[in-house]
Scaffold this active site. Structure first.
Site: not given
Ligand SMILES: NC(=O)c1ccc[n+]([C@@H]2O[C@H](COP(=O)([O-])OP(=O)(O)OC[C@H]3O[C@@H](n4cnc5c(N)ncnc54)[C@H](OP(=O)(O)O)[C@@H]3O)[C@@H](O)[C@H]2O)c1
Length: 296
Positions: A37, A59, A101, A124, A149
């Site tokens: 967690d 995240a 970003d 965030y 994005w």
């Molecule tokens: N999405 C975007 O547009 C975006 C843009 C820029 C950067 N990023 C970065 O890219 C990375 C990947 O993003 P993504 O889009 O793949 O994210 P995502 O689809 O929202 O997935 C987030 C992941 O984090 C896990 N998580 C959240 N809270 C948790 C906790 N307390 N303990 C353990 N696991 C936890 C979630 O698990 P559960 O399934 O259990 O909730 C899920 O596997 C992150 O670092 C994010 O900040 C994302």
């Protein structure tokens, strides 16, 4: 010889893509939040026994909700990367930490270079910037990989939201004054695997920060328009009108950068990584979703 990488966020967009990618000679273990967690990580040294590298894709990504849950967002985005990196340092292994970003200013001008000063405008963005700082201070060999994005056929993202709304409405209003670069989760996952493989191959590669997005730029309105053009070519219902609006006309709890384009020349220089144009990546996602729909 097979090496083992520990992946957090294995159920997220990027994490799922990494698990599917099966890098050669690598076993990826991806403990879920029942075991690890990120809001309160425990037993990290045991979890890293026998592991060659850590990729932190987990995240708190709900950008608007983070404004009302700053402590939880900080625990997951700022403290957890620091604890993971400290454990990686004790184990003598590298960590790849994914960032955003949204660490950059709301009113500055991109494309942002890796060493540009961060000035996050949202909870965030601030918690992600604090996570970067904690990883840099940990003593672990590290790569901080900022992306933007993120879109995919899995999980919640802008492409899927647009397609859903396009089924329901005849007119959509989409923000046209925020510029950035969409990034296909699968393309990013492949890049993360290349970076980690370079780190685990030997001690030569120095720690650093790199930007990784699909090539090109657009606005949310431009992205929506491309999604619907692709969707129409697959016979998916699209709205009659996609109106361009300003950020001021679509107020959200979190402030977002007006120009979050990232300069990606360093990842090309250091790793030979250049992701394809975002239009091709997004068209692939729409095609995958159309295919999924037709076989259901
Ligand atoms: N999405 C975007 O547009 C975006 C843009 C820029 C950067 N990023 C970065 O890219 C990375 C990947 O993003 P993504 O889009 O793949 O994210 P995502 O689809 O929202 O997935 C987030 C992941 O984090 C896990 N998580 C959240 N809270 C948790 C906790 N307390 N303990 C353990 N696991 C936890 C979630 O698990 P559960 O399934 O259990 O909730 C899920 O596997 C992150 O670092 C994010 O900040 C994302």
């Amino acid at each position: 010889m097979t090496e083992t990488w520990l992946l957090t966020g294995g159920s997220g967009q990027v994490g799922q893509a990494l698990r599917r990618s099966q890098p050669l000679g690598v076993r990826i273990i991806a403990p879920g939040r029942d075991v690890l967690d990120l809001a309160a990580p425990i037993n990290l040294d045991q979890l890293l026994a026998g592991v060659s590298g850590v990729i932190n894709c987990g995240a708190y990504t709900a950008v608007d909700k983070a404004e009302s849950e700053p402590e939880l967002a900080a625990a997951i985005n700022a403290h957890a990367p620091g604890l993971l990196a400290a454990a990686a340092a004790r184990a003598g292994i590298p960590i790849v930490n994914v960032s955003t970003d949204y660490v950059f200013a709301a009113d500055g001008a991109g494309p942002w270079h890796e060493d540009a000063a961060v000035a996050p405008a949202s909870v965030y963005g601030r918690t992600k910037a604090d996570g970067e700082a904690a990883v840099r201070a940990s003593g672990a060999r590290h790569a901080i990989v900022r992306t933007s994005w993120v879109v995919s056929a899995d999980g919640a993202n802008f492409v899927k939201t647009m397609l859903r709304l396009g089924q329901e409405r005849d007119e959509l209003r989409v923000v046209a004054d925020q510029r950035g670069s969409p990034t296909h989760a699968g393309d990013l996952a492949a890049a993360l695997a290349v970076i980690m493989a370079r780190f685990t191959a030997g001690p030569e590669l120095a720690s650093g920060t790199w930007h990784c997005t699909n090539a090109g730029e657009t606005t949310w309105h431009g992205l929506a328009s491309h999604v619907f053009a692709s969707a129409a070519s697959h016979g998916i219902r699209v709205p009659a009108t996609v109106a361009a609006i300003t950020t001021a006309e679509y107020p959200t709890p979190a402030r977002r950068p007006a120009d979050s384009r990232l300069d990606t020349s360093a990842i090309w220089r250091d790793f030979g990584i250049q992701l394809r144009p975002w239009q091709d990546a997004v068209a692939d996602i729409v095609a995958a979703l159309a295919q999924r729909e037709s076989t259901q």
